[in-house]
Design an enzyme around this catalytic site. Sequence first.
Site, PDB file in Angstrom:
ATOM      1  N   SER A 121       0.826  -1.200   0.000  1.00  0.00           N
ATOM      2  CA  SER A 121       0.000   0.000   0.000  1.00  0.00           C
ATOM      3  C   SER A 121       0.868   1.262   0.000  1.00  0.00           C
ATOM      4  O   SER A 121       1.656   1.480  -0.913  1.00  0.00           O
ATOM      5  CB  SER A 121      -0.968  -0.039   1.197  1.00  0.00           C
ATOM      6  OG  SER A 121      -1.958   0.946   1.095  1.00  0.00           O
ATOM      7  N   ASP A 172      -9.753  -4.355  -4.720  1.00  0.00           N
ATOM      8  CA  ASP A 172      -9.152  -3.424  -3.760  1.00  0.00           C
ATOM      9  C   ASP A 172     -10.044  -2.195  -3.606  1.00  0.00           C
ATOM     10  O   ASP A 172     -10.323  -1.478  -4.577  1.00  0.00           O
ATOM     11  CB  ASP A 172      -7.760  -3.004  -4.256  1.00  0.00           C
ATOM     12  CG  ASP A 172      -6.936  -2.318  -3.179  1.00  0.00           C
ATOM     13  OD1 ASP A 172      -7.509  -1.600  -2.340  1.00  0.00           O
ATOM     14  OD2 ASP A 172      -5.706  -2.487  -3.179  1.00  0.00           O
ATOM     15  N   HIS A 204      -7.953  -5.228  -0.461  1.00  0.00           N
ATOM     16  CA  HIS A 204      -6.719  -4.537  -0.084  1.00  0.00           C
ATOM     17  C   HIS A 204      -6.020  -5.352   0.985  1.00  0.00           C
ATOM     18  O   HIS A 204      -6.248  -5.185   2.189  1.00  0.00           O
ATOM     19  CB  HIS A 204      -7.059  -3.135   0.433  1.00  0.00           C
ATOM     20  CG  HIS A 204      -5.868  -2.234   0.559  1.00  0.00           C
ATOM     21  ND1 HIS A 204      -5.162  -1.781  -0.516  1.00  0.00           N
ATOM     22  CD2 HIS A 204      -5.258  -1.713   1.662  1.00  0.00           C
ATOM     23  CE1 HIS A 204      -4.173  -0.999  -0.109  1.00  0.00           C
ATOM     24  NE2 HIS A 204      -4.210  -0.947   1.218  1.00  0.00           N
TER      25      HIS A 204
END
Length: 226
Positions: A121, A172, A204
């Site tokens: 991320s 995601d 995610h």
Amino acid sequence: MTDLSPTLPPLTGPEVAPASGGPAAQLVVLLHGIGVDGSDLIELAPFFATVLPDAAFVAPDAPDPFDLAPFGRQWFSLQDRSAPAISAGLRATAPRLDAYIDAQLARWGVGDGDLTLIGFSQGAMMALHVGLRRAKSPAALISLSGALVDAGSLAAEITVRPPVLLVHGEDDEVVNPASLANAERALTAVGVPVLAQLRPDLGHGIDDSVARLAQAFLAQTFGCPA
């Protein structure tokens, strides 16, 4: 990259010495996402060590407290999610990460050619930005559920071209899955070897299939049995 200001403290975080018990032959830097800290990704070290038993693993805590919650850390603020604000925040933190990497390479006695950055991320954004602008090339970069920030300036700023693995979940809900294709196009355009994987039924996060993709990429990078 800009010199680190002497007024800023160095990054610190958890680490795992080589599983073999010997000196380090590789260094894997694990860069966590927003709202957690280095302890989140260092848990992957034993899994990756099954193919890299001589690797040291380090997971620096991002430098600032998460400003949208009472816990966790952040590499840069997301209160303003505009492209200029994200770019400015990332670039302000990049020299501190670059200096941390230099210090860890020296500490473990490992060269840049045996260095891999793995980010998730926001940590993946940091890994791509810093890793492609190092003075000497890392062995590889792995971006999980991340994005390539400032893709438009990459051609003018890139200094090294290590192979890159991009992995993203189709579902995601935090970082747009289109970020994978955008990063793949931008990296390919400047001559970076890219392997891109869009994973179905994944949001995610890092599931077993993603961890195994990263593990196999590490093994291939260093010529180790998968």
